[in-house]
Write a protein that holds these residues in place. Sequence first.
Motif, PDB file in Angstrom:
ATOM      1  N   UNK A 250       2.348   7.200  -4.302  1.00 36.70           N
ATOM      2  CA  UNK A 250       2.979   6.200  -3.456  1.00 36.70           C
ATOM      3  C   UNK A 250       4.339   6.681  -2.991  1.00 36.70           C
ATOM      4  N   UNK A 251       5.058   5.805  -2.327  1.00 35.30           N
ATOM      5  CA  UNK A 251       6.369   6.151  -1.784  1.00 35.30           C
ATOM      6  C   UNK A 251       7.325   6.650  -2.862  1.00 35.30           C
ATOM      7  N   UNK A 252       7.287   6.027  -4.036  1.00 36.24           N
ATOM      8  CA  UNK A 252       8.223   6.396  -5.096  1.00 36.24           C
ATOM      9  C   UNK A 252       8.021   7.844  -5.534  1.00 36.24           C
TER      10      UNK A 252
ATOM     11  N   UNK B 260       0.818  -1.216   0.000  1.00 38.64           N
ATOM     12  CA  UNK B 260       0.000   0.000   0.000  1.00 38.64           C
ATOM     13  C   UNK B 260       0.849   1.262   0.000  1.00 38.64           C
ATOM     14  N   UNK B 261       2.133   1.139   0.334  1.00 39.44           N
ATOM     15  CA  UNK B 261       3.041   2.285   0.326  1.00 39.44           C
ATOM     16  C   UNK B 261       3.637   2.524  -1.062  1.00 39.44           C
ATOM     17  N   UNK B 262       3.457   1.553  -1.966  1.00 36.77           N
ATOM     18  CA  UNK B 262       4.046   1.628  -3.304  1.00 36.77           C
ATOM     19  C   UNK B 262       3.022   2.136  -4.320  1.00 36.77           C
TER      20      UNK B 262
ATOM     21  N   UNK C 200      -1.007  14.366  -1.788  1.00 39.34           N
ATOM     22  CA  UNK C 200      -1.211  14.202  -3.232  1.00 39.34           C
ATOM     23  C   UNK C 200      -0.176  13.259  -3.831  1.00 39.34           C
ATOM     24  N   UNK C 201       1.074  13.386  -3.397  1.00 38.01           N
ATOM     25  CA  UNK C 201       2.157  12.583  -3.985  1.00 38.01           C
ATOM     26  C   UNK C 201       2.169  11.151  -3.459  1.00 38.01           C
TER      27      UNK C 201
END
Length: 303
Positions: free
Chosen positions: A188-190, A129-131, A235-236
């Motif tokens: 997501x994290x990226x 879920x972080x990706x 947002x990001x």
Amino acid sequence: MIDPLAEVVTLLQPAANFSKLVHGASPWHISRSDAGQPFYCVILEGGCRISIDGYEPIELLSGDFMLIPAAYGVAVSSLEAPPPGSETQSPVALGNGEFRIGPPDSPINARMMAGHCSFGSPDAALLVSLLPRFVHVRGERRLATLVQLVREESREQRPAREVVLSRLLEVLLIEALRSTAGTDASPGLVRGLSDLRLAAALRGMHERSAHAWTVAELAKEAALSRSTFFERFSRAVGVAPMEYLLRWRMALAKDLLRRSQGRIAEIAQRVGYSSASTFSVAFTRHVGRSPSQYARDGQAAED
């Protein structure tokens, strides 16, 4: 300096399921439903069109790499779409991990390597879920090379095969995810790490997960006003800053509990909670089991 992306991928514990080489002869279409399995493919020649549930179709061309950390509904077709209502025959096995799809009398005009891997972490859903929902990278030869190495290693029965495969997949995932910097990666994290201001706050959360972070402090790390930071981060990354921090702390706590790395009170402090009781309440609400029960269940699964 702690690398948030490397931490997430390492905790995921990727393992290879299979990889295959597909030869496509237009027109063709194939769709499948996967129970959240990670899917990747690299286009070696020609192109195809891929549709992911909830998104517009994406055209993949030679040299493109696609990673879907949790695939559910995915449809892939030739650039020349089949006539409406027509059915494509199932891929024909050619042996040695190779398949052909499309009319048998049509020339092959596309080649791709595709595969599934699995995540060994019992906490994979939380980490995924972080990706980003998907990653599309264009023109990165390193990714094609890594996929080829994964395919070759998965077909051989050489010593330390599983260790080599897991390391290759870790590198493949990190390389794919970091290659999206500056692209239109989904939230997501990226995407957060590609923003230098937000990256400073994200690294702070990972380097000092035990710190009693506030949105104001994280905004200061990012050198942004509180309101600008909150809106830009949400947002990001796709979630609010404190929600991201909670998910990461829970992922760390579950990993520590599974590995019996200290008493509940010690683990609570390591992931940013002032007391065992406060941590237990937050953990139980988020996971559905108390920390002690989660640890016992983890030990029972290993016995």
